[in-house]
Motif scaffolding. Structure first.
Motif, mmCIF file in Angstrom:
data_model
loop_
_atom_site.group_PDB
_atom_site.id
_atom_site.type_symbol
_atom_site.label_atom_id
_atom_site.label_comp_id
_atom_site.label_asym_id
_atom_site.label_seq_id
_atom_site.Cartn_x
_atom_site.Cartn_y
_atom_site.Cartn_z
ATOM 1 N N GLU A 138 0.837 -1.191 0.000
ATOM 2 C CA GLU A 138 0.000 0.000 0.000
ATOM 3 C C GLU A 138 0.873 1.241 0.000
ATOM 4 O OE1 GLU A 138 -4.020 -1.284 2.275
ATOM 5 O OE2 GLU A 138 -2.263 -1.059 3.554
ATOM 6 N N ALA A 139 0.267 2.389 -0.280
ATOM 7 C CA ALA A 139 1.028 3.632 -0.416
ATOM 8 C C ALA A 139 1.792 3.980 0.862
ATOM 9 C CB ALA A 139 0.086 4.776 -0.794
ATOM 10 N N SER A 140 1.153 3.845 2.028
ATOM 11 C CA SER A 140 1.838 4.198 3.276
ATOM 12 C C SER A 140 2.997 3.253 3.548
ATOM 13 C CB SER A 140 0.844 4.175 4.447
ATOM 14 O OG SER A 140 0.271 2.885 4.606
ATOM 15 N N GLY A 141 2.809 1.959 3.282
ATOM 16 C CA GLY A 141 3.889 0.997 3.460
ATOM 17 C C GLY A 141 5.045 1.267 2.517
ATOM 18 N N ASP A 142 4.731 1.684 1.304
ATOM 19 C CA ASP A 142 5.765 2.030 0.324
ATOM 20 C C ASP A 142 6.629 3.183 0.832
ATOM 21 O OD1 ASP A 142 7.073 2.090 -2.259
ATOM 22 O OD2 ASP A 142 5.820 3.825 -2.750
ATOM 23 N N VAL A 143 5.993 4.186 1.412
ATOM 24 C CA VAL A 143 6.722 5.347 1.948
ATOM 25 C C VAL A 143 7.641 4.914 3.089
ATOM 26 C CG1 VAL A 143 6.476 7.517 3.216
ATOM 27 C CG2 VAL A 143 4.989 7.039 1.268
ATOM 28 N N VAL A 173 6.339 -5.400 5.200
ATOM 29 C CA VAL A 173 5.880 -4.109 5.701
ATOM 30 C C VAL A 173 4.352 -4.048 5.659
ATOM 31 C CG1 VAL A 173 6.071 -1.602 5.472
ATOM 32 C CG2 VAL A 173 7.994 -3.059 4.819
ATOM 33 N N ASP A 174 3.746 -4.102 6.874
ATOM 34 C CA ASP A 174 2.289 -3.996 6.996
ATOM 35 C C ASP A 174 1.608 -5.013 6.067
ATOM 36 O OD1 ASP A 174 -0.121 -3.080 7.945
ATOM 37 O OD2 ASP A 174 0.067 -1.063 7.158
ATOM 38 N N PHE A 175 0.490 -4.636 5.396
ATOM 39 C CA PHE A 175 -0.156 -5.451 4.351
ATOM 40 C C PHE A 175 -0.388 -6.893 4.820
ATOM 41 C CE2 PHE A 175 -0.056 -6.883 -0.302
ATOM 42 C CZ PHE A 175 -1.268 -6.275 -0.580
ATOM 43 N N PRO A 176 -1.101 -7.083 5.931
ATOM 44 C CA PRO A 176 -1.111 -8.373 6.620
ATOM 45 C C PRO A 176 -1.744 -9.548 5.897
ATOM 46 C CG PRO A 176 -2.681 -6.850 7.615
ATOM 47 C CD PRO A 176 -1.865 -6.053 6.658
ATOM 48 N N GLN A 221 10.812 -22.105 4.441
ATOM 49 C CA GLN A 221 11.924 -22.359 3.513
ATOM 50 C C GLN A 221 13.262 -21.975 4.118
ATOM 51 O OE1 GLN A 221 11.554 -23.958 0.591
ATOM 52 N NE2 GLN A 221 9.367 -24.152 1.076
ATOM 53 N N GLY A 222 13.265 -21.619 5.399
ATOM 54 C CA GLY A 222 14.515 -21.358 6.099
ATOM 55 C C GLY A 222 14.998 -19.923 6.071
ATOM 56 N N LEU A 223 14.173 -18.993 5.592
ATOM 57 C CA LEU A 223 14.584 -17.595 5.537
ATOM 58 C C LEU A 223 14.251 -16.879 6.847
ATOM 59 C CD1 LEU A 223 13.462 -16.686 1.905
ATOM 60 C CD2 LEU A 223 15.753 -17.283 2.699
ATOM 61 N N THR A 224 15.021 -15.838 7.149
ATOM 62 C CA THR A 224 14.780 -15.012 8.331
ATOM 63 C C THR A 224 13.736 -13.965 7.979
ATOM 64 O OG1 THR A 224 17.021 -15.325 9.179
ATOM 65 C CG2 THR A 224 15.821 -13.397 9.973
ATOM 66 N N VAL A 225 12.680 -13.889 8.783
ATOM 67 C CA VAL A 225 11.552 -13.003 8.477
ATOM 68 C C VAL A 225 11.429 -11.918 9.545
ATOM 69 C CG1 VAL A 225 9.053 -12.850 8.170
ATOM 70 C CG2 VAL A 225 10.301 -14.831 7.271
ATOM 71 N N ILE A 226 11.454 -10.668 9.092
ATOM 72 C CA ILE A 226 11.233 -9.514 9.962
ATOM 73 C C ILE A 226 9.972 -8.809 9.486
ATOM 74 C CG2 ILE A 226 12.114 -7.252 10.681
ATOM 75 C CD1 ILE A 226 14.922 -8.370 10.469
ATOM 76 N N TYR A 227 9.133 -8.419 10.425
ATOM 77 C CA TYR A 227 7.896 -7.708 10.089
ATOM 78 C C TYR A 227 7.998 -6.287 10.621
ATOM 79 C CZ TYR A 227 3.122 -8.163 8.322
ATOM 80 O OH TYR A 227 1.986 -8.071 7.558
ATOM 81 N N TYR A 228 7.903 -5.316 9.711
ATOM 82 C CA TYR A 228 7.983 -3.902 10.086
ATOM 83 C C TYR A 228 6.595 -3.277 9.925
ATOM 84 C CZ TYR A 228 9.558 0.995 9.996
ATOM 85 O OH TYR A 228 9.739 2.344 10.259
ATOM 86 N N ILE A 229 6.119 -2.687 10.984
ATOM 87 C CA ILE A 229 4.758 -2.132 11.098
ATOM 88 C C ILE A 229 3.772 -3.282 11.289
ATOM 89 C CG2 ILE A 229 2.979 -0.633 10.136
ATOM 90 C CD1 ILE A 229 5.105 0.815 8.554
ATOM 91 N N SER A 230 3.487 -3.540 12.529
ATOM 92 C CA SER A 230 2.671 -4.690 12.903
ATOM 93 C C SER A 230 1.285 -4.650 12.286
ATOM 94 C CB SER A 230 2.534 -4.740 14.426
ATOM 95 O OG SER A 230 1.585 -5.714 14.813
#
Length: 390
Positions: free
Chosen positions: A5-10, A89-92, A105-114
């Motif tokens: 989304e636009a806010s997540g893109d920013v 980023v967001d977009f749940p 698949q073994g990748l490290t996942v970080i979530y920014y903006i809950s």
């Protein structure tokens, strides 16, 4: 990196720049679902996030092939390029599914903006607990909420909007550029950033504006939009109102790409629920929060919502600072009455004081830098563990 989304893109674009500033000697390679801001920051767009900015269960269902294709393309790219870290980023509704797949698949996942799990569909917290290595939150109450649900890999970095939302020029200069009298009442109207939102909310706003000018003839109205596409939609709504002989304010301006200036210059505002209510709160503009979706969407979604307030600024404040008119409550009579009330000096000053107190809770800037450092720390930690394992 995946934003939809636009806010997540920013916010994602700011994070990209913060990561490069925090580690200038690192040759970063960013790819994923990227909007215009992310692409401008150098993110390789495997998927264009612009195509994913769709709201409403019915609308999303209709666009399901677009989401399926994007999901497959991103999964394929991630497995082929094997990044050190995945930043969602967001977009749940999209990103929580992607988190599960890529973590498996073994990748490290970080979530920014809950995701706003505290608001609705709380059962999804189990997905975060199992498939997200680090949750970076931007709202002050979220870390405690996660702790109450036995999720401890959470860090509050502050809002990326704090200390970054401000007008670009003085009120007199902005008003002069748009033919507005700064000594007369100014009302800003923010009808949203999605086409169908605007089509449902803008007619009510225009009808309210027509009622306001019957009581305060000198009222000036600014409609603030974020893009030329939104401008076209808003102008079509204005043209339609004019064809129905609705009396509109003599001074009615559509402002593009100057939302902060419009809000800062306004004496009061009608703001569509979302990030914009935080922005208006940070700027201290007395507001009423509005929202309207299709009847079907509302009937499907409303039973799932479990919060006292819709407006983010009210959630931050912990009380109903700004009135909220949602769905059937949103009509020209209620909206015009509240906006006129907000123009009263004592009411206006009191709300500005409460908004200032709420905005303080968002932190004091530097959220993107703190998020970047948390990400780099986790990458370094994982890299060290892998080196030891070898």
């Amino acid at each position: 990196m995946v934003a939809g989304e636009a806010s997540g893109d920013v916010h994602a674009a700011k994070l990209v720049r913060a990561l490069r500033e925090a580690a200038p000697d690192v040759a970063f390679d960013f790819f994923g679902a990227a909007g215009a801001k992310m692409r401008g920051a150098g993110v390789d767009a495997v998927v264009r996030a612009d195509d994913l900015a769709i709201v409403g269960l019915v609308e999303i269902a209709a666009a399901l092939p677009v989401f399926v294709r994007a999901y497959r393309d991103l999964k394929r790219a991630a497995l082929h390029r094997h990044p050190h870290v995945v930043i969602l980023v967001d977009f749940p509704d999209f990103n929580l599914k992607l988190a599960r797949t890529l973590k498996q698949q073994g990748l490290t996942v970080i979530y920014y903006i809950s995701p706003q799990l505290w608001a609705w569909r709380k059962h999804r917290v189990g997905i975060v607990k199992k498939y997200v290595d680090l949750m970076l939150t931007i709202l002050p109450f979220e870390k405690e909420w996660y702790a109450e649900h036995d999720v401890t890999n959470v860090e509050f970095v502050g809002s990326p909007l704090a200390r970054e939302v401000h007008p670009t020029r003085p009120k007199d200069e902005f008003c002069r550029a748009h033919g507005i009298d700064p000594t007369k009442p100014i009302i800003a109207m923010l009808p949203g950033s999605r086409g169908k939102e605007i089509w449902r909310i803008m007619p009510v706003m225009l009808e309210a504006a027509a009622e306001i000018v019957t009581k305060r003839l000198d009222t000036q109205v600014l409609v603030a939009v974020a893009s030329q596409k939104d401008l076209t939609t808003v102008q079509a709504a204005i043209d339609k109102a004019a064809k129905h002989n609705r009396r509109l304010p003599d001074i009615l301006r559509v402002i593009v790409h100057e939302t902060y200036d419009a809000l800062s210059s306004a004496d009061a505002a009608a703001v569509t629920s979302g990030t914009a209510t935080l922005e208006a709160g940070i700027l201290g503009t007395p507001m009423v929060v509005v929202y309207k979706t299709s009847l079907l969407n509302y009937r499907l979604l409303e039973p799932m919502i479990d919060v006292e307030h819709y407006g983010l600024i009210n959630l931050i404040a912990g009380k109903r600072v700004a009135k909220e008119f949602i769905q059937d409550e949103l009509n020209a009579a209620s909206l015009s009455k509240e906006l006129l009330r907000l123009l009263e000096p004592d009411t206006n000053a009191a709300m500005r004081k409460e908004l200032s107190a709420a905005a303080e809770k968002l932190g004091h800037g530097g959220a993107s830098k703190r998020a970047a450092q948390a990400i780099l720390d986790l990458v370094h930690q994982r890299s060290s563990h892998e080196a030891l394992a070898e």
